[in-house]
Design a protein around this motif. Structure first.
Motif, PDB file in Angstrom:
ATOM      1  N   LEU A 244       0.828  -1.205   0.000  1.00 50.49           N
ATOM      2  CA  LEU A 244       0.000   0.000   0.000  1.00 50.49           C
ATOM      3  C   LEU A 244       0.864   1.257   0.000  1.00 50.49           C
ATOM      4  CD1 LEU A 244      -2.975  -0.787   2.422  1.00 50.49           C
ATOM      5  CD2 LEU A 244      -3.095  -0.287  -0.015  1.00 50.49           C
ATOM      6  N   ALA A 245       1.901   1.263   0.791  1.00 49.70           N
ATOM      7  CA  ALA A 245       2.778   2.425   0.855  1.00 49.70           C
ATOM      8  C   ALA A 245       3.470   2.667  -0.482  1.00 49.70           C
ATOM      9  CB  ALA A 245       3.804   2.243   1.966  1.00 49.70           C
ATOM     10  N   GLN A 246       3.956   1.588  -1.117  1.00 46.63           N
ATOM     11  CA  GLN A 246       4.620   1.727  -2.409  1.00 46.63           C
ATOM     12  C   GLN A 246       3.631   2.213  -3.481  1.00 46.63           C
ATOM     13  OE1 GLN A 246       6.376  -2.092  -3.194  1.00 46.63           O
ATOM     14  NE2 GLN A 246       8.068  -1.795  -1.718  1.00 46.63           N
ATOM     15  N   GLN A 247       2.433   1.671  -3.495  1.00 48.26           N
ATOM     16  CA  GLN A 247       1.430   2.076  -4.471  1.00 48.26           C
ATOM     17  C   GLN A 247       1.068   3.547  -4.315  1.00 48.26           C
ATOM     18  OE1 GLN A 247      -2.059  -0.360  -4.333  1.00 48.26           O
ATOM     19  NE2 GLN A 247      -3.048   0.626  -6.088  1.00 48.26           N
ATOM     20  N   SER A 248       0.933   3.984  -3.074  1.00 52.84           N
ATOM     21  CA  SER A 248       0.608   5.388  -2.834  1.00 52.84           C
ATOM     22  C   SER A 248       1.715   6.302  -3.343  1.00 52.84           C
ATOM     23  CB  SER A 248       0.387   5.612  -1.336  1.00 52.84           C
ATOM     24  OG  SER A 248       0.160   6.973  -1.054  1.00 52.84           O
ATOM     25  N   ARG A 249       2.969   5.925  -3.120  1.00 51.64           N
ATOM     26  CA  ARG A 249       4.084   6.741  -3.600  1.00 51.64           C
ATOM     27  C   ARG A 249       4.129   6.778  -5.128  1.00 51.64           C
ATOM     28  NH1 ARG A 249       6.731   4.284   0.866  1.00 51.64           N
ATOM     29  NH2 ARG A 249       7.609   2.676  -0.513  1.00 51.64           N
ATOM     30  N   GLN A 250       3.862   5.642  -5.802  1.00 50.65           N
ATOM     31  CA  GLN A 250       3.888   5.600  -7.261  1.00 50.65           C
ATOM     32  C   GLN A 250       2.805   6.493  -7.864  1.00 50.65           C
ATOM     33  OE1 GLN A 250       3.552   1.479  -8.298  1.00 50.65           O
ATOM     34  NE2 GLN A 250       5.656   0.956  -7.622  1.00 50.65           N
ATOM     35  N   ILE A 251       1.600   6.424  -7.317  1.00 52.08           N
ATOM     36  CA  ILE A 251       0.495   7.237  -7.847  1.00 52.08           C
ATOM     37  C   ILE A 251       0.797   8.716  -7.654  1.00 52.08           C
ATOM     38  CG2 ILE A 251      -1.924   7.828  -7.483  1.00 52.08           C
ATOM     39  CD1 ILE A 251      -2.454   4.896  -6.881  1.00 52.08           C
ATOM     40  N   GLN A 252       1.328   9.066  -6.500  1.00 53.06           N
ATOM     41  CA  GLN A 252       1.656  10.466  -6.264  1.00 53.06           C
ATOM     42  C   GLN A 252       2.734  10.958  -7.230  1.00 53.06           C
ATOM     43  OE1 GLN A 252       2.697  10.707  -2.128  1.00 53.06           O
ATOM     44  NE2 GLN A 252       0.587  10.422  -1.406  1.00 53.06           N
ATOM     45  N   THR A 253       3.711  10.084  -7.544  1.00 57.70           N
ATOM     46  CA  THR A 253       4.762  10.456  -8.498  1.00 57.70           C
ATOM     47  C   THR A 253       4.183  10.670  -9.901  1.00 57.70           C
ATOM     48  OG1 THR A 253       6.391   9.197  -7.216  1.00 57.70           O
ATOM     49  CG2 THR A 253       6.966   9.751  -9.489  1.00 57.70           C
ATOM     50  N   VAL A 390      -6.403   4.929  -2.613  1.00 53.72           N
ATOM     51  CA  VAL A 390      -5.262   4.334  -1.901  1.00 53.72           C
ATOM     52  C   VAL A 390      -5.078   4.987  -0.533  1.00 53.72           C
ATOM     53  CG1 VAL A 390      -2.766   3.988  -1.957  1.00 53.72           C
ATOM     54  CG2 VAL A 390      -4.110   3.619  -4.017  1.00 53.72           C
ATOM     55  N   GLU A 391      -5.232   6.314  -0.459  1.00 53.98           N
ATOM     56  CA  GLU A 391      -5.102   7.005   0.822  1.00 53.98           C
ATOM     57  C   GLU A 391      -6.150   6.522   1.821  1.00 53.98           C
ATOM     58  OE1 GLU A 391      -2.943   9.086   2.032  1.00 53.98           O
ATOM     59  OE2 GLU A 391      -1.689   9.110   0.233  1.00 53.98           O
ATOM     60  N   GLN A 392      -7.349   6.250   1.338  1.00 58.75           N
ATOM     61  CA  GLN A 392      -8.384   5.713   2.221  1.00 58.75           C
ATOM     62  C   GLN A 392      -7.968   4.352   2.779  1.00 58.75           C
ATOM     63  OE1 GLN A 392     -11.032   7.201   3.290  1.00 58.75           O
ATOM     64  NE2 GLN A 392     -11.974   5.479   4.355  1.00 58.75           N
ATOM     65  N   GLN A 393      -7.386   3.542   1.921  1.00 62.54           N
ATOM     66  CA  GLN A 393      -6.915   2.234   2.392  1.00 62.54           C
ATOM     67  C   GLN A 393      -5.763   2.377   3.394  1.00 62.54           C
ATOM     68  OE1 GLN A 393      -5.914  -0.127  -1.012  1.00 62.54           O
ATOM     69  NE2 GLN A 393      -8.014  -0.158  -1.825  1.00 62.54           N
ATOM     70  N   VAL A 394      -4.881   3.357   3.147  1.00 63.30           N
ATOM     71  CA  VAL A 394      -3.755   3.567   4.067  1.00 63.30           C
ATOM     72  C   VAL A 394      -4.255   4.024   5.434  1.00 63.30           C
ATOM     73  CG1 VAL A 394      -1.716   4.994   4.503  1.00 63.30           C
ATOM     74  CG2 VAL A 394      -2.090   4.014   2.238  1.00 63.30           C
ATOM     75  N   ARG A 395      -5.265   4.907   5.432  1.00 65.31           N
ATOM     76  CA  ARG A 395      -5.811   5.365   6.722  1.00 65.31           C
ATOM     77  C   ARG A 395      -6.529   4.247   7.467  1.00 65.31           C
ATOM     78  NH1 ARG A 395      -6.989  10.039   3.612  1.00 65.31           N
ATOM     79  NH2 ARG A 395      -9.107   9.274   3.214  1.00 65.31           N
ATOM     80  N   GLN A 396      -7.155   3.369   6.759  1.00 63.64           N
ATOM     81  CA  GLN A 396      -7.860   2.265   7.405  1.00 63.64           C
ATOM     82  C   GLN A 396      -6.933   1.141   7.841  1.00 63.64           C
ATOM     83  OE1 GLN A 396     -10.819   0.989   4.608  1.00 63.64           O
ATOM     84  NE2 GLN A 396     -12.244   2.672   5.091  1.00 63.64           N
ATOM     85  N   PHE A 397      -5.721   1.117   7.267  1.00 60.52           N
ATOM     86  CA  PHE A 397      -4.835  -0.017   7.532  1.00 60.52           C
ATOM     87  C   PHE A 397      -4.460  -0.147   9.017  1.00 60.52           C
ATOM     88  CE2 PHE A 397      -0.667  -2.112   7.661  1.00 60.52           C
ATOM     89  CZ  PHE A 397      -0.980  -3.290   7.011  1.00 60.52           C
ATOM     90  N   PRO A 398      -4.094   0.965   9.768  1.00 61.12           N
ATOM     91  CA  PRO A 398      -3.765   0.779  11.199  1.00 61.12           C
ATOM     92  C   PRO A 398      -4.916   0.201  12.016  1.00 61.12           C
ATOM     93  CG  PRO A 398      -2.988   2.918  10.427  1.00 61.12           C
ATOM     94  CD  PRO A 398      -3.838   2.358   9.337  1.00 61.12           C
TER      95      PRO A 398
END
Length: 767
Positions: A244-253, A390-398
């Motif tokens: 998830l972290a890698q995907q978020s960074r790729q989309i932002q790039t 993806v950000e929604q998934q990152v926030r829900q992950f913890p």
């Protein structure tokens, strides 16, 4: 008086003070301030009340001894039992030690020894044992057994306690002691075996009750964990978070790159549009369509040729020439045809009708740039939506991870608990099959014996009871002694006074029955007789007065002691005795001494110093008479002068606080070497306080075995609160000098320098 001789006389008199008081002046000043624990007052209390304390102590000792003698002595025996297994084999029976090696090394099945001892001495355990004992010794009942039975935990020291219980029993019959101890040992071992079986049975039952619920909990937690994995598609929680972290960074790039390209294309389109004359994208398209139409281009070519021909003809002919007119008409027709064709193609005549090759190229670039802008905007929107998801998934992950970990931890605990309970159940089943007695008898029941192996009777308790009885009698007598001394509320000795004060005891006058029974004149005569006979005994009144004067001269007062106020807390404490003898001692050393009778309640100085009292202090203050006219010389000493009180009245006491009195005191202090003021007692009479404010200091007289302690200390507390009154110290009166070897030695040493002291004494001269 010559200064050297006066100093020698003062040193000689100071020696008398040291011998009489047993301390020097500095020691006397600090004698009342004790350091550390001072047991001297307690020792003196015991000595004074020896009879009152001794009688209850002796009586209690006799009564306790009689009771002990009437009580038959008993034999005592004991045995010891180990109530916890010490070997590894014994530990196998403990379920908590079977689970893991770590628990076997760190914990053990602890025993509540206090509860165990109470159980062993309870009727539920002793009832069956008592019934067996009664078959042989009917007099032994459950009550008597509990009375003479004692079970304790054996300890080497308070910090190290063993796992051994010692059982003791006492009786007058040694056979009974052995029999009872044997029955107790058998009963306790049996109780240990049965108690272990009961514990094992209860443990197995408890585990069987807990296992179904624990299994249901394990199944529930496993189901919750499976639902989480299916709902959030979790196979590996750690790898999911990394992806998830890698995907978020790729989309932002990618989104940043798209936004950068979009801004560049928009800027290019704006520049091209400006270079094309501000044409809109629609106009550029229309111009391009005209450039590509063949008919429009053919008409445009004919128009160009006609204009060229018209230009040549116009150079040769006038505009009215028919050939030129014909060419003009043709040009107009071609222009109308071009307008009609342009209207048909683009619908407007506002766009340029012609573009060169550069303009055509720029128009094509503008169209391509606008198309690229549209493509990049669509891509940017798609990336923004993907990034939000993806950000929604990152926030829900913890939250998901915490829930997953909580369920996993609970499942692990439940599984471990289930496994441990199953292992414990098997261990308890193995233990239940064992027949070995868990408790071990370390020492067999036996009597207390001497070095020869013969049974001995216990006498330690008798001695303890005797000591306790004596202690009780002593405490009873001590309490009575303390109450007696509290009720008397007096100072019993000079030492009591020293231990109670923080001010120095500057001097003391000895106890004299003759002085107590005689009046003031006879007492002064007794003092004169002592001086005349040369009895330089420090215990005499004269010696005490000279020692007091020496202590006063050595006080750190600058420029020197010139005036003193002497008072007491109550009447008849001896202040008049102290002031008259002090005045006489100072006068005998060559000092011009004035005694002022400021006692407006009961003036007595004129009686003690043998002068008339017709007029005095009252007349000086009320009639403004010169004090020199009323000051009288005492017949007892040539350097001793007296200002009697005069004719006192009810309002005479108010004169002590007047301005006239303060002025008179200042005048007298310049006329004499030493001025002494006799005042009424301070209890309820503040006269001495007013006089002390204008004098060099105040002395308080305390009468041993007469002055009330409570009243005296209340008076001292007032002085502490009122710091303006200079309290110099205390004079002890009616002090009993012990007839001991120390006092006899002091008299012999004093007699040795008597001649030396007389050599420095100056004969009194008339004033």
């Amino acid at each position: 008086m010559h200064p050297e001789r006066e100093e020698a006389a003062l040193h000689s008199a100071r020696y008398e003070a040291e011998e009489y008081l047993g301390l020097d002046n500095a020691g006397a000043a600090a004698g009342a301030k004790q350091r550390g624990l001072n047991l001297n007052p307690f020792q003196r209390l015991l000595k004074r009340n020896a009879l009152l304390i001794g009688i209850p102590t002796l009586t209690a000792a006799v009564l306790t001894g009689v009771i002990i003698s009437l009580t038959p002595q008993k034999y005592s025996g004991s045995f010891q039992v180990l109530v916890e297994p010490m070997s590894g084999g014994g530990r196998l029976a403990q379920p908590s030690l079977v689970v893991s090696p770590e628990s076997a090394n760190s914990t053990s099945l602890g025993v509540d020894y206090l509860t165990l001892i109470r159980v062993l001495t309870s009727p539920s355990v002793l009832a069956e044992i008592t019934q067996k004992i009664r078959d042989r010794y009917p007099r032994v009942t459950l009550t008597t057994l509990n009375r003479w039975l004692k079970v304790d935990r054996v300890e080497q020291n308070p910090a190290e306690q063993t796992k051994i219980l010692e059982t003791r029993y006492e009786s007058a019959d040694p056979d009974e002691v052995l029999y009872v101890l044997n029955e107790l040992a058998s009963g306790y071992l049996k109780f240990g075996l049965e108690d272990r079986k009961r514990d094992i049975s209860r443990g197995i039952t408890f585990i069987e009750q807990q296992l179904p619920e624990l299994k249901r909990r394990v199944n529930t937690l496993e189901g919750q964990l499976q639902n989480l994995q299916q709902q959030y598609k979790i196979s590996d929680l750690d790898s999911e978070g990394t992806q998830l972290a890698q995907q978020s960074r790729q989309i932002q790039t990618q989104q940043l790159e798209t936004q950068r390209d979009l801004a560049a294309q928009k800027n290019l389109a704006q520049n091209l549009q400006t270079q094309l004359g501000g044409l809109s994208p629609q106009q550029v398209l229309k111009v391009s369509s005209l450039s590509e139409n063949p008919r429009y281009q053919a008409l445009l070519s004919q128009l160009k040729e006609l204009e060229a021909k018209l230009a040549l003809e116009s150079a040769n002919f006038q505009p009215e020439f028919p050939g030129i007119q014909t060419l003009e008409a043709q040009r107009k027709n071609l222009t109308d045809l071009l307008a009609q064709e342009s209207q048909k193609l683009v619908g407007s005549n506002a766009v340029p009708q012609f573009q060169n090759s550069i303009q055509k190229s720029m128009s094509q670039q503008l169209i391509d740039s606008l198309n690229q802008v549209q493509v990049l905007e669509v891509r940017n929107q798609a990336l923004a939506q993907a990034n939000a998801a993806v950000e929604q998934q990152v926030r829900q992950f913890p939250v998901i991870k915490r829930s997953y970990n909580d369920v996993t931890a609970q499942l692990e605990i439940a599984q471990n608990t289930l496994k441990q309970l199953q292992l414990k159940r098997e261990a308890l089943r193995v233990e239940a099959a064992q027949k070995e007695v868990p408790w071990r008898l370390l020492s067999k029941p036996d009597l207390l014996r001497n070095s020869l192996g013969q049974p001995i009777k216990s006498s330690r308790k008798g001695l303890q009871r005797l000591l306790l009885g004596m202690l009780g009698g002593f405490l009873l007598g001590l309490g009575a002694a303390i109450l007696r001394e509290k009720r008397k509320d007096i100072f019993f000795s000079l030492e009591d006074l020293q231990d109670s004060l923080q001010w120095p005891i500057l001097g003391s006058f000895p106890f004299s029955e003759k002085a107590a029974e005689s009046g003031g004149r006879s007492l002064m005569a007794a003092g004169d007789q002592e001086t005349a006979q040369g009895l330089r005994n420090p215990a005499s009144l004269t010696g005490a007065a000279e020692a007091l004067y020496t202590s006063l001269r050595f006080l750190p007062i600058e420029p020197g002691l010139r005036s003193l106020v002497i008072s007491s807390s109550n009447a008849k404490d001896g202040k008049t005795t102290a002031i008259t003898h002090l005045a006489k001692a100072a006068a005998s050393m060559g000092q011009r001494v004035l005694v002022v009778d400021a006692n407006m309640v009961l003036p007595q100085i004129h009686v003690w110093l043998d002068v008339p009292n017709f007029e005095g202090l009252v007349e000086v203050l009320t009639k403004s008479i010169d004090p020199n006219q009323l000051i009288q010389r005492s017949p007892l000493q040539s350097n001793l002068f007296v200002l009697p009180a005069g004719q006192v009245s009810q309002g005479s006491r108010k004169l002590m606080a007047s301005q006239q009195m303060q002025h008179l005191m200042s005048q007298l202090h310049t006329m004499f070497d030493l001025v002494l003021y006799d005042t009424p007692p301070l209890q309820g009479q503040p006269d001495a306080n007013f006089l002390a404010l204008s004098a060099d200091g105040l002395l308080l007289v305390v009468s041993i075995k007469k002055t009330r302690r409570a009243q005296f200390f209340r008076l001292l507390k007032k002085f502490q609160q009122t710091e303006r009154i200079p309290l110099l110290g205390v004079i002890a009166n009616q002090v009993k000098v012990q007839e001991s070897g120390a006092s006899v030695k002091a008299e012999e040493e004093f007699a040795g320098f008597e001649d030396e002291f007389e050599m420095f004494r100056i004969p009194s001269s008339q004033n």
